[in-house]
Write an enzyme that holds these catalytic residues in place. Structure first.
Site, mmCIF file in Angstrom:
data_model
loop_
_atom_site.group_PDB
_atom_site.id
_atom_site.type_symbol
_atom_site.label_atom_id
_atom_site.label_comp_id
_atom_site.label_asym_id
_atom_site.label_seq_id
_atom_site.Cartn_x
_atom_site.Cartn_y
_atom_site.Cartn_z
ATOM 1 N N ASP A 1 -1.556 -10.498 -9.682
ATOM 2 C CA ASP A 1 -3.006 -10.519 -9.870
ATOM 3 C C ASP A 1 -3.396 -11.518 -10.959
ATOM 4 O OD1 ASP A 1 -4.640 -9.118 -8.214
ATOM 5 O OD2 ASP A 1 -4.410 -7.198 -9.251
ATOM 6 N N LYS A 49 -4.950 -5.147 2.306
ATOM 7 C CA LYS A 49 -3.864 -5.905 1.675
ATOM 8 C C LYS A 49 -2.545 -5.600 2.377
ATOM 9 C CE LYS A 49 -6.265 -6.225 -2.707
ATOM 10 N NZ LYS A 49 -6.634 -5.556 -3.959
ATOM 11 N N GLN A 51 -4.661 -1.294 -8.143
ATOM 12 C CA GLN A 51 -6.017 -1.427 -7.611
ATOM 13 C C GLN A 51 -7.035 -0.964 -8.656
ATOM 14 O OE1 GLN A 51 -6.861 -2.830 -4.549
ATOM 15 N NE2 GLN A 51 -8.941 -2.692 -5.335
#
Ligand code: NAP
Length: 355
Positions: free
Chosen positions: A182, A115, A159
Site C-alpha cells: 500500500d 481485490k 483494509q
C-alpha cells in the site's frame, strides 16, 4: 447520507464564455467574457450547475479526450499476468497478497472482494483474514506478524478504515517495509519525499494517476500542476510524485484561499477531495489535463440504487475545456487495484531475486 450534486455547488460561479480563436486546444489565445444567464439557460444547464449560474464554456463543441482508466487497467493486468506466468515458469513461485479486514463495513467488504478477484485474475495467490469489529489491536498485530514471517506472502494490506478503538498508525507501521504494497509505511513515504531516495512502494491511487498520465503521453516535466487535497493516501503522495517528475506543484486544501484561481493556473490537475462536482468549468485552464480521484455518491432517483457516483470535478463542464479528463467511474478507480497488483508483483520479484 449522500450529498447532492447541486448542494455541493452552492458557491456562486461566474459564467465564462470561452471563445477559442486558434484551432488547437493547447492555444493560449482564448477570450473570456462574463455574461448573465437567462432562466432558460439555467434550466438546460449541466447536472453540475448551481441554481443561479452556469459555465457557458459547456456550449463549446470540442470535447476533451477521455482518459480511460478501465481500459488502461485491463492492459496493465494483462501485462502483470504475463509477468507472473514467466516468474512461475522460471522459479515455481507465484506472488501472494494477504488482506486483513476488520469489522463488517459493506464497502470495505466489497473492496476486499474486488481485490481478491483481481488477484485471482492475474495469478496472485490471495490470503484473507476477516476479524470481528470488536477484535483487539493485538489480534490484528498477531496476523501482521505471521504474514511478515511467511515467505509465500509478498504483500500485506490492511483494509482501512479500522474500527475506532484501534490505532491505525501502530497497525500500519507493523507491516514490514518489504511487504508494504500500500506504500503507507512512513519509511516509504519519507523516501518518496526525499531526493535521490527510492521508496520500495508508492501508494496505489497516486501511482495510478501518474501511470495514466504516462500512458496517455502527457508530459509532466516543467508543467504547472495543482493537487486538490492533501491526504496521506492520495493528495500528499500525488503531489510528491508530480514533483519527482519535475512539475511545479501547488497543493490546494480546505484552508486554501482562492482555490479556483490557483487551480486555473494548472496544466495538470489531480483532485482528491471527496466533494461532488466541486471543481467547476471556471476552475479549469483551457487545454489542461484533469485526473479526478473523487468518488462521491449523489442522490439520483432515476438510478435503481437511488444514487450514482460522481467525481470532484464537474465532468460536463470540465470536459468542454480540458484537453483530457478521467471519468468517474472508470478513471482512477480501476487503476488503484491495478497498481496494487503491480506493487505485489514487484515485491515478489524482489523477494525472489527475479528480474
Ligand atoms: P480525505 O482524507 O478526506 O482528504 C480530503 C482532502 O481534501 C483533505 O486534504 C481536505 O483538506 C481536502 N478538502 C476537503 N474539502 C475541501 C475543499 N472544500 N476545498 C479544498 N480542499 C478540500 O480523502 P481521501 O481519502 O484523500 O479521498 C478523497 C476522494 O478520493 C474521496 O472521494 C475518495 O472516495 C476518493 N478516493 C478514490 C480512490 C480511487 O481509487 N479512485 C482511492 C482513494 C480515495 P484538509 O487537509 O485541509 O482537511
Amino acid at each position: 447520507m449522500f450529498s447532492s450534486a447541486a448542494d455541493s455547488c452552492s458557491r456562486r460561479v461566474f459564467l465564462i464564455t470561452t471563445l477559442q480563436v486558434r484551432p488547437t486546444r493547447s492555444s493560449s489565445a482564448f477570450l473570456r467574457t462574463s455574461i448573465t444567464v437567462s432562466s432558460h439557460a439555467r434550466t438546460s444547464a449541466s447536472p453540475c450547475s448551481s441554481s443561479s449560474v452556469v459555465n457557458a464554456a459547456m456550449a463549446a463543441e470540442t470535447s476533451a479526450k477521455v482518459i480511460d482508466g478501465k481500459s488502461v487497467a485491463k492492459v496493465i493486468r494483462e501485462e502483470i499476468a504475463t509477468e507472473i506466468s514467466r516468474m512461475k515458469e522460471s522459479t515455481g513461485v507465484v506472488p501472494g497478497l494477504a488482506v486483513i479486514l476488520v469489522g463488517d463495513r459493506k464497502d470495505s467488504a466489497t473492496y476486499v472482494r474486488n481485490k481478491k478477484k483481481a488477484c485471482e485474475s492475474v495469478g496472485i495467490k490471495s490470503y484473507e483474514v476477516c476479524l470481528a469489529e470488536d477484535s483487539s489491536e493485538q489480534e490484528v498485530l498477531k496476523y501482521i506478524s505471521s504474514f511478515n514471517d511467511d515467505p509465500s506472502v509478498n504483500g500485506i494490506l490492511v483494509q482501512l478504515p479500522l474500527p475506532s478503538h484501534m490505532n491505525e498508525q501502530n497497525i500500519l507501521n507493523a507491516v514490514c517495509i518489504e511487504k508494504d504494497v500500500d506504500g503507507f509505511n512512513p519509511l516509504n513515504i519519507g523516501r518518496l519525499a526525499m531526493r535521490d531516495r527510492e521508496p520500495l512502494f508508492v501508494p496505489c491511487t497516486p501511482k495510478g494517476c501518474i501511470e495514466l498520465l504516462h500512458r496517455y503521453g502527457v508530459s509532466i516535466k516543467g508543467k504547472r500542476a495543482v493537487v486538490i487535497g492533501r491526504s496521506n493516501i492520495v493528495g500528499m503522495p500525488a503531489a510528491l510524485l508530480l514533483q519527482r517528475e519535475d512539475a511545479t506543484v501547488s497543493i490546494v486544501h480546505s484552508r486554501t484561499k482562492n482555490p479556483e484561481e490557483i487551480t486555473r493556473e494548472a496544466d495538470i490537475v489531480i483532485s482528491a477531495v471527496g466533494q461532488p462536482n466541486m471543481v467547476r468549468g471556471s476552475w479549469i485552464k483551457p487545454g489542461s489535463v484533469i485526473i479526478d480521484v473523487g468518488i462521491n455518491p449523489v442522490e439520483d432517483a432515476k438510478s435503481p440504487r437511488g444514487y450514482r457516483l460522481v467525481g470532484d470535478v464537474c465532468y460536463e463542464e470540465a470536459s468542454k475545456i480540458a484537453s483530457a479528463i478521467t471519468p468517474v467511474p472508470g478513471g482512477v478507480g480501476p487503476m488503484t487495484i491495478a497498481m496494487l497488483l503491480s506493487n505485489t508483483l514487484a515485491a515478489a520479484k524482489r523477494a525472489n531475486s527475479f528480474e
